[in-house]
Design a protein around this motif. Sequence first.
Motif, short mmCIF file in Angstrom:
data_model
loop_
_atom_site.label_atom_id
_atom_site.label_comp_id
_atom_site.label_asym_id
_atom_site.label_seq_id
_atom_site.Cartn_x
_atom_site.Cartn_y
_atom_site.Cartn_z
N SER A 40 94.25 35.41 47.55
CA SER A 40 94.66 36.25 46.42
C SER A 40 93.46 36.54 45.52
CB SER A 40 95.75 35.56 45.59
OG SER A 40 96.88 35.25 46.38
N THR A 41 93.45 37.71 44.91
CA THR A 41 92.36 38.07 44.01
C THR A 41 92.57 37.46 42.62
OG1 THR A 41 93.50 40.14 43.44
CG2 THR A 41 91.87 40.22 45.21
N SER A 42 93.79 37.13 42.30
CA SER A 42 94.13 36.56 41.00
C SER A 42 94.18 35.04 41.07
CB SER A 42 95.48 37.10 40.52
OG SER A 42 96.03 36.30 39.50
N GLU A 43 93.57 34.38 40.09
CA GLU A 43 93.61 32.91 40.04
C GLU A 43 95.05 32.43 39.86
OE1 GLU A 43 91.21 30.74 40.63
OE2 GLU A 43 89.94 32.45 41.10
N PHE A 44 95.84 33.20 39.14
CA PHE A 44 97.25 32.85 38.93
C PHE A 44 97.99 32.83 40.27
CE2 PHE A 44 101.60 34.62 38.35
CZ PHE A 44 102.16 33.57 37.64
N CYS A 45 97.79 33.85 41.11
CA CYS A 45 98.48 33.95 42.39
C CYS A 45 98.00 32.91 43.40
CB CYS A 45 98.32 35.36 42.97
SG CYS A 45 99.11 36.65 41.97
N LYS A 46 96.76 32.48 43.26
CA LYS A 46 96.22 31.48 44.19
C LYS A 46 96.94 30.14 44.07
CE LYS A 46 91.50 33.26 44.63
NZ LYS A 46 90.06 33.01 44.33
N LYS A 47 97.59 29.92 42.95
CA LYS A 47 98.30 28.66 42.73
C LYS A 47 99.58 28.58 43.55
CE LYS A 47 96.69 28.44 37.93
NZ LYS A 47 97.11 28.47 36.51
N PHE A 48 100.03 29.72 44.08
CA PHE A 48 101.30 29.79 44.78
C PHE A 48 101.09 30.00 46.28
CE2 PHE A 48 102.02 31.14 40.44
CZ PHE A 48 103.19 30.47 40.09
N PRO A 49 102.12 29.70 47.09
CA PRO A 49 102.01 29.94 48.53
C PRO A 49 101.87 31.42 48.84
CG PRO A 49 103.88 28.51 48.02
CD PRO A 49 103.40 29.07 46.73
N THR A 88 108.93 44.32 45.33
CA THR A 88 108.62 43.46 46.48
C THR A 88 107.24 43.76 47.03
OG1 THR A 88 109.79 45.02 47.95
CG2 THR A 88 111.03 43.13 47.14
N LYS A 89 106.83 45.03 47.00
CA LYS A 89 105.48 45.40 47.46
C LYS A 89 104.42 44.76 46.57
CE LYS A 89 106.63 49.82 49.66
NZ LYS A 89 106.50 51.30 49.56
N MET A 90 104.67 44.77 45.27
CA MET A 90 103.71 44.17 44.34
C MET A 90 103.57 42.68 44.59
SD MET A 90 104.43 46.07 40.69
CE MET A 90 103.21 45.05 39.84
N ILE A 91 104.68 42.00 44.84
CA ILE A 91 104.63 40.57 45.09
C ILE A 91 103.93 40.27 46.41
CG2 ILE A 91 106.08 38.56 45.65
CD1 ILE A 91 108.08 39.61 43.57
N PHE A 125 100.49 38.04 46.23
CA PHE A 125 100.60 36.62 46.57
C PHE A 125 100.15 36.39 48.01
CE2 PHE A 125 103.10 36.97 42.81
CZ PHE A 125 102.92 35.76 42.16
N ARG A 126 98.81 36.22 48.14
CA ARG A 126 98.19 36.04 49.46
C ARG A 126 97.59 34.64 49.59
NH1 ARG A 126 100.75 38.89 52.23
NH2 ARG A 126 99.24 38.50 53.88
N GLY A 127 98.15 33.70 48.87
CA GLY A 127 97.65 32.32 48.94
C GLY A 127 96.22 32.22 48.42
#
Length: 199
Positions: free
Chosen positions: A140-149, A128-131, A135-137
């Motif tokens: 987020s530092t990752s382009e993958f995570c930016k796609k999600f809320p 849960t800490k990793m998620i 996942f900071r909208g």
Amino acid sequence: MPEKPIEQGLAHIREDKSLVNFNYTLDRVTRAIVLSLSFCYSLRFASNIERNRYIETIEEMMGFEKDFMKVVTKNEQIDYVNRLKSPGAKIALNFALRENVFTTLVCLMNKIPVLIIGNPGSSKSLSTKMIASNFRGVNSTSEFCKKFPEINMIFFQGSESCTSKGVEAVFEKAIKSKEEFASKKKENADRLENCVLFD
């Protein structure tokens, strides 16, 4: 599927970066079917014996090779975890962490309550800490995570002294936070997901 031991096949998949995004040459429909069956049913079995029996039955019914479902599911889980940054020191990519990240993320994005039960040290809190940290909208530092809320974790420490009013209050806090976000950013109201985390 290549006729090689499962672990060797997975090692090959992990090394070839061009194969990471959509699981080698597996078509999306088959991939979706396998992952849906794994997520909806296989993950619910507490016993490995029951889980393996279920997988073997489905593989036989669907005409898949032995351990095909395990390979597809494991590769998907590895792909998810490899896209996330670990909070702190280098962390072992073990079975519990892979499964917890995969299950928790899918549940959060589909607003499905999830109970992760396990012994201390089985990566429940770590997943849960990793998620939450990844996942900071749009931040987020990752382009993958930016796609999600953005996932906003609201923690609640459970104990024998907890009351129903206390539980209700933490959910009201989560609802109020979501409403305030929506009123400020109406066009992006769906870019925040509050998650109440009982520990």
